[in-house]
Motif scaffolding. Structure first.
Motif, PDB file in Angstrom:
ATOM      1  N   LEU A 174       0.823  -1.207   0.000  1.00  0.00           N
ATOM      2  CA  LEU A 174       0.000   0.000   0.000  1.00  0.00           C
ATOM      3  C   LEU A 174       0.859   1.260   0.000  1.00  0.00           C
ATOM      4  N   ALA A 175       1.997   1.206   0.676  1.00  0.00           N
ATOM      5  CA  ALA A 175       2.902   2.364   0.652  1.00  0.00           C
ATOM      6  C   ALA A 175       3.386   2.615  -0.770  1.00  0.00           C
ATOM      7  N   GLY A 176       3.708   1.550  -1.479  1.00  0.00           N
ATOM      8  CA  GLY A 176       4.117   1.702  -2.874  1.00  0.00           C
ATOM      9  C   GLY A 176       3.010   2.317  -3.710  1.00  0.00           C
ATOM     10  N   ALA A 177       1.752   1.893  -3.477  1.00  0.00           N
ATOM     11  CA  ALA A 177       0.621   2.464  -4.217  1.00  0.00           C
ATOM     12  C   ALA A 177       0.434   3.942  -3.875  1.00  0.00           C
ATOM     13  N   TYR A 178       0.600   4.285  -2.590  1.00  0.00           N
ATOM     14  CA  TYR A 178       0.473   5.689  -2.170  1.00  0.00           C
ATOM     15  C   TYR A 178       1.525   6.540  -2.881  1.00  0.00           C
ATOM     16  N   LEU A 179       2.769   6.068  -2.905  1.00  0.00           N
ATOM     17  CA  LEU A 179       3.841   6.825  -3.556  1.00  0.00           C
ATOM     18  C   LEU A 179       3.592   6.937  -5.058  1.00  0.00           C
ATOM     19  N   TRP A 180       3.032   5.888  -5.654  1.00  0.00           N
ATOM     20  CA  TRP A 180       2.678   5.923  -7.080  1.00  0.00           C
ATOM     21  C   TRP A 180       1.629   7.016  -7.319  1.00  0.00           C
ATOM     22  N   LEU A 181       0.631   7.067  -6.451  1.00  0.00           N
ATOM     23  CA  LEU A 181      -0.425   8.069  -6.597  1.00  0.00           C
ATOM     24  C   LEU A 181       0.089   9.470  -6.272  1.00  0.00           C
ATOM     25  N   SER A 182       1.083   9.562  -5.393  1.00  0.00           N
ATOM     26  CA  SER A 182       1.607  10.883  -5.044  1.00  0.00           C
ATOM     27  C   SER A 182       2.291  11.541  -6.233  1.00  0.00           C
ATOM     28  N   ARG A 183       2.771  10.757  -7.187  1.00  0.00           N
ATOM     29  CA  ARG A 183       3.370  11.335  -8.385  1.00  0.00           C
ATOM     30  C   ARG A 183       2.295  11.821  -9.350  1.00  0.00           C
ATOM     31  N   ARG A 184       1.069  11.286  -9.249  1.00  0.00           N
ATOM     32  CA  ARG A 184      -0.036  11.719 -10.128  1.00  0.00           C
ATOM     33  C   ARG A 184      -0.893  12.790  -9.462  1.00  0.00           C
ATOM     34  N   PHE A 185      -1.007  12.731  -8.115  1.00  0.00           N
ATOM     35  CA  PHE A 185      -1.826  13.696  -7.367  1.00  0.00           C
ATOM     36  C   PHE A 185      -1.000  14.262  -6.209  1.00  0.00           C
ATOM     37  N   PRO A 186       0.038  15.030  -6.507  1.00  0.00           N
ATOM     38  CA  PRO A 186       0.942  15.499  -5.438  1.00  0.00           C
ATOM     39  C   PRO A 186       0.262  16.387  -4.407  1.00  0.00           C
ATOM     40  N   ASP A 187      -0.773  17.130  -4.805  1.00  0.00           N
ATOM     41  CA  ASP A 187      -1.433  18.028  -3.856  1.00  0.00           C
ATOM     42  C   ASP A 187      -2.267  17.261  -2.833  1.00  0.00           C
ATOM     43  N   ALA A 188      -2.820  16.098  -3.230  1.00  0.00           N
ATOM     44  CA  ALA A 188      -3.666  15.318  -2.320  1.00  0.00           C
ATOM     45  C   ALA A 188      -2.850  14.283  -1.549  1.00  0.00           C
ATOM     46  N   PHE A 189      -2.039  13.538  -2.250  1.00  0.00           N
ATOM     47  CA  PHE A 189      -1.191  12.534  -1.598  1.00  0.00           C
ATOM     48  C   PHE A 189       0.135  13.222  -1.244  1.00  0.00           C
ATOM     49  N   ASP A 190       0.045  14.075  -0.240  1.00  0.00           N
ATOM     50  CA  ASP A 190       1.140  14.997   0.060  1.00  0.00           C
ATOM     51  C   ASP A 190       1.978  14.564   1.257  1.00  0.00           C
ATOM     52  N   ASP A 191       1.812  13.329   1.682  1.00  0.00           N
ATOM     53  CA  ASP A 191       2.534  12.848   2.854  1.00  0.00           C
ATOM     54  C   ASP A 191       3.521  11.754   2.448  1.00  0.00           C
ATOM     55  N   ALA A 192       4.184  11.944   1.285  1.00  0.00           N
ATOM     56  CA  ALA A 192       5.035  10.902   0.713  1.00  0.00           C
ATOM     57  C   ALA A 192       6.235  10.590   1.602  1.00  0.00           C
ATOM     58  N   ASP A 193       6.839  11.607   2.191  1.00  0.00           N
ATOM     59  CA  ASP A 193       8.021  11.361   3.028  1.00  0.00           C
ATOM     60  C   ASP A 193       7.675  10.464   4.213  1.00  0.00           C
ATOM     61  N   ARG A 194       6.541  10.762   4.862  1.00  0.00           N
ATOM     62  CA  ARG A 194       6.139   9.927   5.995  1.00  0.00           C
ATOM     63  C   ARG A 194       5.818   8.512   5.523  1.00  0.00           C
ATOM     64  N   MET A 195       5.205   8.402   4.333  1.00  0.00           N
ATOM     65  CA  MET A 195       4.874   7.074   3.830  1.00  0.00           C
ATOM     66  C   MET A 195       6.142   6.271   3.541  1.00  0.00           C
ATOM     67  N   ARG A 196       7.196   6.930   3.081  1.00  0.00           N
ATOM     68  CA  ARG A 196       8.465   6.228   2.866  1.00  0.00           C
ATOM     69  C   ARG A 196       9.018   5.712   4.194  1.00  0.00           C
ATOM     70  N   GLN A 197       8.843   6.507   5.254  1.00  0.00           N
ATOM     71  CA  GLN A 197       9.295   6.066   6.571  1.00  0.00           C
ATOM     72  C   GLN A 197       8.485   4.859   7.049  1.00  0.00           C
ATOM     73  N   VAL A 198       7.168   4.904   6.811  1.00  0.00           N
ATOM     74  CA  VAL A 198       6.310   3.771   7.184  1.00  0.00           C
ATOM     75  C   VAL A 198       6.741   2.523   6.424  1.00  0.00           C
ATOM     76  N   ARG A 199       7.014   2.695   5.139  1.00  0.00           N
ATOM     77  CA  ARG A 199       7.442   1.549   4.335  1.00  0.00           C
ATOM     78  C   ARG A 199       8.777   1.007   4.829  1.00  0.00           C
ATOM     79  N   ALA A 200       9.713   1.892   5.147  1.00  0.00           N
ATOM     80  CA  ALA A 200      11.026   1.457   5.615  1.00  0.00           C
ATOM     81  C   ALA A 200      10.900   0.666   6.913  1.00  0.00           C
ATOM     82  N   ARG A 201      10.045   1.153   7.841  1.00  0.00           N
ATOM     83  CA  ARG A 201       9.880   0.431   9.109  1.00  0.00           C
ATOM     84  C   ARG A 201       9.196  -0.916   8.890  1.00  0.00           C
ATOM     85  N   ALA A 202       8.237  -0.973   7.963  1.00  0.00           N
ATOM     86  CA  ALA A 202       7.579  -2.250   7.663  1.00  0.00           C
ATOM     87  C   ALA A 202       8.568  -3.227   7.040  1.00  0.00           C
ATOM     88  N   ASN A 203       9.418  -2.717   6.146  1.00  0.00           N
ATOM     89  CA  ASN A 203      10.453  -3.575   5.555  1.00  0.00           C
ATOM     90  C   ASN A 203      11.409  -4.100   6.628  1.00  0.00           C
TER      91      ASN A 203
END
Length: 713
Positions: free
Chosen positions: A659-688
């Motif tokens: 889901l983090a990967g999907a969020y980051l994918w959408l953040s490149r198409r809708f940067p104004d709405a999916f605007d929490d990409a940095d935090r999502m990368r942190q969530v993904r890193a901790r899950a990994n």
């Protein structure tokens, strides 16, 4: 009582037949009774009447068998059908054309006139189709003329309606005329006094349907032209504007074909590498960067490197089809036959604007590559690569108890992988684990543990088939030869077996690679695959293709709909003409998402982007997350990052990473709405990290427990 009387009459007729025609054995007594018009209670029959009836019935039978057909040929307006006892039913068909070229015939069926019936009776009795034939033809012609006169006014009215339709439909006129002609040929109207009154209404319904069909056909043609799949190859204008040279590096795994392609890419002034996996794109980005090149990487989720990078490593779906490069490398070209993702290889193969386009893959792709070069009128050079180390099949099974250090055990489901790793840990091994649900980062870390010897055995799915450096791997052991491909459980194809088996015995680490099966039954299929048995012929070998936003917008305009689901549903029918070398890719997941996003007020482009989000829609929880994100986007609010839970179970962590990967994918198409990409990368890193920690701990804890117990003993 009635049955008794009928039998009495039949007995009387049988006696008469024996007297009059003793050699006749084929007389239908009941048919003769009905022909004579005898009531069931008659007790007397005149022999003369019976004899005459027998003669007439024989003549009628012969007439129905031959004479009636000959008459119909002589008088084409006649229609006939055979009834009981040799009787023939006749009618006259009168055709009144509505167009000057004879098309759109109004077909009327009339009963024979008394004069026709008299002549027909004489022909039938004597079985002579020439009996008064000229007189008969003259009567038929007279009926046709009289019918034409009586229908003159209504037919003229119908002609005016048709001409008005043709003038109104313009470019669709030919199609309208074709549909009307077909509809009228399939209908015959019985002539009656009411026909003149009812025909205009019936005709109005036919005209309306023909107009609708003509407009639909025209819409399909226009859509085909507008979306570009009628001339799909030509839509890649940048590539068509240059004389590309295609080079196919064809060979098995561990043959050096990709390495040779990357050497040419690195030597080019400007180039691109296209990978099937984010992991492969990352590895080759790093390899290009380590050579001192100005390298960059683009995936659906992220962009690395300088903006003006000269050498860009990409996932295949992000191929740049606009900017010219000197050399482009498309890896694993055989995936062009994949129903789900093959469209991306089709786009790249026809659309990459590279002076030299290098394809790397197995020989299974050669038919596709040749057809593509011919279709694009481009030069093709095939360079065959041989495997650098021999691959040997063991002729005896290798059960899990006999697995040794340096082996990879291959299974084909996440559950089977975990079950087998538990068995192997229990047998004293340390185990690295790789399967499709793991992120590229975790796969890479697990491969590193195996490569450095921290884990002595690898348990994996076919995820090892591409993009992993598995240096010490010498033997691949298949624990199964079937897989679920998302739609059905099926045997592995020969190319799939070769792809996985080929990871054994990497050049530079071993002089030979070994392949085995855990059971006796698994040996023969592997032997056939390694012997070079080709894949089973594809039921449909057309190139897969998928619509882009331009095509979707054009289709919505042509179909006069804002429904993305409706556009996608009709897309295959509209865009791929009969005989096209292209076919629609599998769009089941897009259709499911389209049905959901169509319930929002988002515009078509936004809904199309959401329908392509990399969500595993077989996972209901993940699909519900996408639904929630869609609703937040539609409401105009921001979409926050997911909350991670480092203490959650393994499957939760795996879902979080996806889901983090999907969020980051959408953040490149809708940067104004999916605007929490940095935090999502942190969530993904901790899950990994949680996934890797779990895999490492469970890879050794049973072994540790076993050693502790042994020490105490």
């Amino acid at each position: 009582m009635a049955r008794k009387r009928i039998q009495e009459t039949a007995d009387i007729l049988q006696d008469a037949i024996r007297r009059l025609a003793p050699s006749r054995r084929d007389v239908d007594t009941e048919g003769l009774r009905r022909y004579l018009g005898l009531p069931e209670h008659d007790g007397f029959v005149d022999d003369g009447r019976v004899a005459a009836a027998l003669t007439e019935m024989r003549g009628l039978k012969e007439w129905a068998a031959k004479g009636a057909g000959e008459l119909a040929k002589a008088a084409p307006s006649l229609r006939w059908s055979e009834g009981e006892n040799g009787t023939v039913a006749w009618s006259v068909r009168v055709c009144l054309p509505l167009l000057d070229d004879g098309r759109m015939e109004l077909r009327l069926m009339l009963p024979p006139t008394p004069q026709m019936l008299e002549i027909l009776h004489g022909m039938a009795v004597g079985n002579d189709p020439r009996h008064r034939l000229d007189e008969f033809k003259a009567e038929v012609n007279r009926v046709e003329r009289e019918t034409g006169k009586s229908m003159h006014r209504v037919v003229n009215r119908l002609r005016e309606d048709v001409r008005a339709d043709l003038a109104e439909d313009g470019s669709d006129a030919a199609t309208y005329a074709e549909h009307m002609d077909h509809a009228l040929r399939s209908r015959q109207y019985g002539f009656s006094p009411d026909l003149v009154r009812t025909l205009p209404g019936k005709f109005k319904e036919l005209r309306a349907r023909a107009k609708k069909l003509a407009r639909h056909d025209a819409g399909i043609r226009n859509l085909r032209e507008r979306v570009g799949f009628g001339t799909y190859i030509d839509k890649f204008r940048a590539a068509r504007g240059m004389a590309r040279h295609i080079v196919f590096h064809m060979g098995p795994t561990n043959s050096g074909k990709t390495h040779a392609a990357m050497e040419r890419l690195a030597a080019a002034g400007k180039g691109a590498y296209l990978a099937p996996l984010r992991l492969l794109a990352l590895e080759n980005y790093e390899a290009l960067r380590d050579r001192g090149l100005n390298a960059g990487m683009v995936t659906g989720e992220e962009v690395f490197g300088n903006k003006g990078a000269t050498h860009v490593s990409r996932t295949i779906e992000t191929a740049d089809l606009q900017h010219t490069v000197d050399v482009a490398v498309i890896d694993e070209i055989q995936m062009i036959s994949d129903p789900d993702r093959g469209w991306a290889w089709t786009n790249a193969l026809f659309g990459i604007p590279a002076k030299t386009l290098i394809l790397a893959g197995s020989d299974d792709a050669l038919p596709y590559v040749r057809r593509a070069a011919e279709a694009a009128n481009e030069s093709l050079e095939v360079v065959a690569f041989e495997r650098k180390t021999p691959l040997v099949l063991l002729d005896k099974p290798v059960p899990l108890e006999e697995v040794k250090a340096g082996d990879a055990v291959v299974a084909f489901s996440r559950q089977a992988v975990h079950e087998q790793r538990e068995v192997l840990v229990g047998l004293g091994h340390t185990v690295a684990t790789i399967y499709g649900a793991l992120s590229p980062e975790v796969r890479r870390a697990e491969a590193e543990r195996f490569r450095t010897g921290e884990a002595d055995v690898l348990v994996t799915t076919d995820a090892i088939g591409m993009g992993l450096n598995l240096g010490p791997l010498q033997r691949v052991v298949f624990s199964a030869l079937r897989k679920y491909d998302g739609k059905e459980d099926r045997p592995l194809t020969n190319p799939e077996i070769r792809q996985i088996a080929g990871r054994a015995g990497r050049f530079g680490h071993h002089d030979v690679g070994y392949v085995a099966a855990t059971t006796e039954e698994g040996i023969d299929p592997i032997r056939k695959a390694l012997a070079g048995a080709p894949a089973a012929p594809a039921a449909d070998s057309r190139f897969y293709a998928r619509p882009d936003l331009v095509a979707i917008s054009a289709a919505a305009s042509e179909l006069r709909t804002e429904s993305l689901h409706e556009v996608l549903t009709h897309f295959a029918q509209a865009a791929f003409y009969e005989g096209s070398p292209f076919q629609p890719s599998d769009m089941d997941a897009m259709l499911q998402a389209a049905e959901m996003v169509d319930r929002t007020r988002l515009n078509l482009a936004q809904r199309f982007a959401l329908s392509m989000a990399p969500i595993d829609q077989r996972d209901e929880l993940s699909f519900q997350v996408l639904k929630g994100w869609t609703e937040m986007l539609a409401s105009g609010s921001g979409v926050p990052a997911l909350r991670g839970n480092p203490l959650a179970e393994l499957d939760h962590q795996e879902r979080t990473v996806r889901l983090a990967g999907a969020y980051l994918w959408l953040s490149r198409r809708f940067p104004d709405a999916f605007d929490d990409a940095d935090r999502m990368r942190q969530v993904r890193a901790r899950a990994n990290e949680a996934i890797e920690r779990h895999l490492q701990e469970t890879a050794t804890k049973r072994l540790t427990k076993r050693m502790t117990v042994a020490h105490r003993g």
